[in-house]
Write an enzyme that holds these catalytic residues in place. Sequence first.
Site, PDB file in Angstrom:
ATOM      1  N   THR A 180      14.775  25.169  12.858  1.00 43.31           N
ATOM      2  CA  THR A 180      15.834  26.112  12.886  1.00 43.31           C
ATOM      3  C   THR A 180      15.180  27.545  12.671  1.00 43.31           C
ATOM      4  O   THR A 180      13.946  27.902  12.719  1.00 43.31           O
ATOM      5  CB  THR A 180      17.183  25.669  11.950  1.00 43.31           C
ATOM      6  OG1 THR A 180      17.916  26.584  12.439  1.00 43.31           O
ATOM      7  CG2 THR A 180      16.522  25.910  10.694  1.00 43.31           C
TER       8      THR A 180
ATOM      9  N   LYS B  96      12.504  28.398  16.296  1.00 50.95           N
ATOM     10  CA  LYS B  96      12.764  27.575  17.608  1.00 50.95           C
ATOM     11  C   LYS B  96      11.886  27.711  18.819  1.00 50.95           C
ATOM     12  O   LYS B  96      11.958  27.122  19.638  1.00 50.95           O
ATOM     13  CB  LYS B  96      14.466  27.786  17.727  1.00 50.95           C
ATOM     14  CG  LYS B  96      15.381  26.971  16.936  1.00 50.95           C
ATOM     15  CD  LYS B  96      16.810  26.862  17.125  1.00 50.95           C
ATOM     16  CE  LYS B  96      17.775  26.184  16.396  1.00 50.95           C
ATOM     17  NZ  LYS B  96      19.094  26.068  16.928  1.00 50.95           N
TER      18      LYS B  96
ATOM     19  N   ALA C 222      25.117  35.828  23.262  1.00 52.92           N
ATOM     20  CA  ALA C 222      24.264  35.498  24.319  1.00 52.92           C
ATOM     21  C   ALA C 222      22.993  35.360  23.438  1.00 52.92           C
ATOM     22  O   ALA C 222      21.851  35.698  23.946  1.00 52.92           O
ATOM     23  CB  ALA C 222      23.956  36.711  25.241  1.00 52.92           C
ATOM     24  N   GLY C 223      22.859  34.788  22.168  1.00 55.01           N
ATOM     25  CA  GLY C 223      21.942  34.772  21.437  1.00 55.01           C
ATOM     26  C   GLY C 223      21.206  33.158  21.730  1.00 55.01           C
ATOM     27  O   GLY C 223      21.548  32.498  22.838  1.00 55.01           O
TER      28      GLY C 223
ATOM     29  N   ASP D 199      21.037  20.617  20.348  1.00 51.75           N
ATOM     30  CA  ASP D 199      22.024  21.410  20.167  1.00 51.75           C
ATOM     31  C   ASP D 199      23.051  21.411  21.443  1.00 51.75           C
ATOM     32  O   ASP D 199      24.409  21.357  21.196  1.00 51.75           O
ATOM     33  CB  ASP D 199      21.940  22.883  20.124  1.00 51.75           C
ATOM     34  CG  ASP D 199      21.182  23.381  18.570  1.00 51.75           C
ATOM     35  OD1 ASP D 199      21.554  22.784  17.598  1.00 51.75           O
ATOM     36  OD2 ASP D 199      20.549  24.259  18.606  1.00 51.75           O
TER      37      ASP D 199
ATOM     38  N   ASN E 201      14.847  22.471  18.719  1.00 54.34           N
ATOM     39  CA  ASN E 201      15.452  22.116  17.603  1.00 54.34           C
ATOM     40  C   ASN E 201      15.045  20.686  17.164  1.00 54.34           C
ATOM     41  O   ASN E 201      15.602  20.639  16.089  1.00 54.34           O
ATOM     42  CB  ASN E 201      17.327  22.141  17.680  1.00 54.34           C
ATOM     43  CG  ASN E 201      17.908  20.880  17.958  1.00 54.34           C
ATOM     44  OD1 ASN E 201      17.251  20.337  18.832  1.00 54.34           O
ATOM     45  ND2 ASN E 201      18.841  20.662  17.126  1.00 54.34           N
TER      46      ASN E 201
HETATM   47  P1  NAP Z   1      21.352  34.826  17.442  1.00 54.79           P
HETATM   48  O1  NAP Z   1      20.532  34.174  18.309  1.00 54.79           O
HETATM   49  O2  NAP Z   1      20.920  35.727  16.121  1.00 54.79           O
HETATM   50  O3  NAP Z   1      22.765  35.563  18.184  1.00 54.79           O
HETATM   51  C1  NAP Z   1      23.647  36.087  17.555  1.00 54.79           C
HETATM   52  C2  NAP Z   1      24.876  36.441  18.599  1.00 54.79           C
HETATM   53  O4  NAP Z   1      25.999  37.162  17.587  1.00 54.79           O
HETATM   54  C3  NAP Z   1      24.300  37.493  19.611  1.00 54.79           C
HETATM   55  O5  NAP Z   1      25.157  37.499  20.737  1.00 54.79           O
HETATM   56  C4  NAP Z   1      24.809  38.811  19.140  1.00 54.79           C
HETATM   57  O6  NAP Z   1      25.069  39.983  19.872  1.00 54.79           O
HETATM   58  C5  NAP Z   1      26.035  38.435  18.408  1.00 54.79           C
HETATM   59  N1  NAP Z   1      26.560  39.273  17.167  1.00 54.79           N
HETATM   60  C6  NAP Z   1      25.707  39.413  15.926  1.00 54.79           C
HETATM   61  N2  NAP Z   1      26.428  40.174  15.068  1.00 54.79           N
HETATM   62  C7  NAP Z   1      27.481  40.828  15.796  1.00 54.79           C
HETATM   63  C8  NAP Z   1      28.614  41.769  15.890  1.00 54.79           C
HETATM   64  N3  NAP Z   1      28.666  42.516  14.654  1.00 54.79           N
HETATM   65  N4  NAP Z   1      29.393  42.147  16.866  1.00 54.79           N
HETATM   66  C9  NAP Z   1      29.392  41.397  17.978  1.00 54.79           C
HETATM   67  N5  NAP Z   1      28.211  40.521  18.279  1.00 54.79           N
HETATM   68  C10 NAP Z   1      27.665  40.356  17.283  1.00 54.79           C
HETATM   69  O7  NAP Z   1      22.351  33.514  16.512  1.00 54.79           O
HETATM   70  P2  NAP Z   1      22.400  32.321  17.091  1.00 54.79           P
HETATM   71  O8  NAP Z   1      21.273  31.156  16.542  1.00 54.79           O
HETATM   72  O9  NAP Z   1      22.586  32.063  18.477  1.00 54.79           O
HETATM   73  O10 NAP Z   1      23.508  31.741  16.099  1.00 54.79           O
HETATM   74  C11 NAP Z   1      25.000  32.190  16.278  1.00 54.79           C
HETATM   75  C12 NAP Z   1      25.901  31.519  15.689  1.00 54.79           C
HETATM   76  O11 NAP Z   1      26.011  30.126  15.837  1.00 54.79           O
HETATM   77  C13 NAP Z   1      25.694  31.633  14.013  1.00 54.79           C
HETATM   78  O12 NAP Z   1      26.956  31.787  13.207  1.00 54.79           O
HETATM   79  C14 NAP Z   1      25.003  30.245  13.615  1.00 54.79           C
HETATM   80  O13 NAP Z   1      25.513  29.638  12.388  1.00 54.79           O
HETATM   81  C15 NAP Z   1      26.123  29.136  14.608  1.00 54.79           C
HETATM   82  N6  NAP Z   1      25.271  28.243  15.100  1.00 54.79           N
HETATM   83  C16 NAP Z   1      25.939  27.003  15.079  1.00 54.79           C
HETATM   84  C17 NAP Z   1      25.407  25.503  15.074  1.00 54.79           C
HETATM   85  C18 NAP Z   1      26.444  24.180  14.999  1.00 54.79           C
HETATM   86  O14 NAP Z   1      25.569  23.180  15.142  1.00 54.79           O
HETATM   87  N7  NAP Z   1      27.639  24.388  14.771  1.00 54.79           N
HETATM   88  C19 NAP Z   1      24.257  25.591  15.682  1.00 54.79           C
HETATM   89  C20 NAP Z   1      23.788  26.802  15.968  1.00 54.79           C
HETATM   90  C21 NAP Z   1      24.017  28.096  15.707  1.00 54.79           C
HETATM   91  P3  NAP Z   1      23.904  41.059  20.113  1.00 54.79           P
HETATM   92  O15 NAP Z   1      23.107  40.142  21.302  1.00 54.79           O
HETATM   93  O16 NAP Z   1      24.664  41.943  20.694  1.00 54.79           O
HETATM   94  O17 NAP Z   1      23.033  41.169  18.916  1.00 54.79           O
END
Ligand code: NAP
Length: 279
Positions: free
Chosen positions: A61, A65, A127-128, A101, A86
């Site tokens: 994680t 990744k 889009a992360g 995932d 992952n």
């Molecule tokens: P990441 O790669 O850092 O992506 C973060 C995303 O959130 C980007 O699209 C970012 O937009 C957006 N963002 C962050 N702050 C923001 C704000 N203030 N306003 C608007 N958009 C914002 O993170 P990730 O790994 O994809 O994870 C994202 C979420 O998914 C986390 O909460 C994580 O815990 C959750 N998750 C859950 C699982 C599960 O099994 N349930 C698995 C993986 C992840 P920008 O591109 O503009 O920065």
Amino acid sequence: MKRAFLLAHPAGHSISPAIHNAAFQHLDIDANYQALDVAPDRLAEVVERLRQADCLGANVTIPHKLAVMPLLDELSHAAEAIGAVNTIINQDGSLLGHNTDASGFLRALTEDAGLELQHKTALMLGAGGAARAVAYALLDAGVARLWVYNRSQEKAAALADAFAAQGKIQQLEQEGFEQVLKSCDLLINTTSVGMMHGGIDPHVSPLPEGLLPKKGFVCDIIYRPEQTRLLLGAKACGLLTQNGLPMLIYQAADAFSCWTGVAAPIDQMREAALKALRV
Ligand code: NAP
């Protein structure tokens, strides 16, 4: 005793050890899962040790990744398409990188929520890294159209481009957002907005106040807090919802099956996750 690991940095807050160890225990498998805090400059050395005969593999994680990919011998189709690993599976000393995932997200929607995704219109916020797995899963499941909206618009455009060959995926810009949101069958939040972590305020929603789909299903892949502001608002409007816990459980279950070759005990894993989240 066999071993499996989580490679993370930091690793302290993870509930994955509780989930996997409950599964090993329930099935009487002599194995242990441990979270390792691996600084980026130690990743290659730690991955090398996963080749040992007593090691089943590992989960990977944040922040490893992507960085782990060139250290592995082979990648599954899902890992390659999503562009992230992952789960690592040790196959007699050869390391296969996989991504559960996407399959975990899909199982959560279909098995837990009973959704039929074919011919549905979905809107994904974010889009992360997680968004890439969600997009892969939804297109694989045959949604009619997937709209992608993100704060940084160029990232939404890049994600839509990357998956264009897999199905109908399109970046959504500000104009048109409200119309698509109101009419979509499925809304998924993959942004970290609403998450309880560090300095982030869990009381905010990724949607403007008062704006929600008119029908359908709202999924927030965040599981801490259990009910985000987005989900509370959707529920109050009578929409069906799901948080990120089922996705977390099923991605763990699919990794567990890759390592052990047996079906994972979902109920026991869910129970262990809920208990660990309450601590
Ligand atoms: P990441 O790669 O850092 O992506 C973060 C995303 O959130 C980007 O699209 C970012 O937009 C957006 N963002 C962050 N702050 C923001 C704000 N203030 N306003 C608007 N958009 C914002 O993170 P990730 O790994 O994809 O994870 C994202 C979420 O998914 C986390 O909460 C994580 O815990 C959750 N998750 C859950 C699982 C599960 O099994 N349930 C698995 C993986 C992840 P920008 O591109 O503009 O920065």
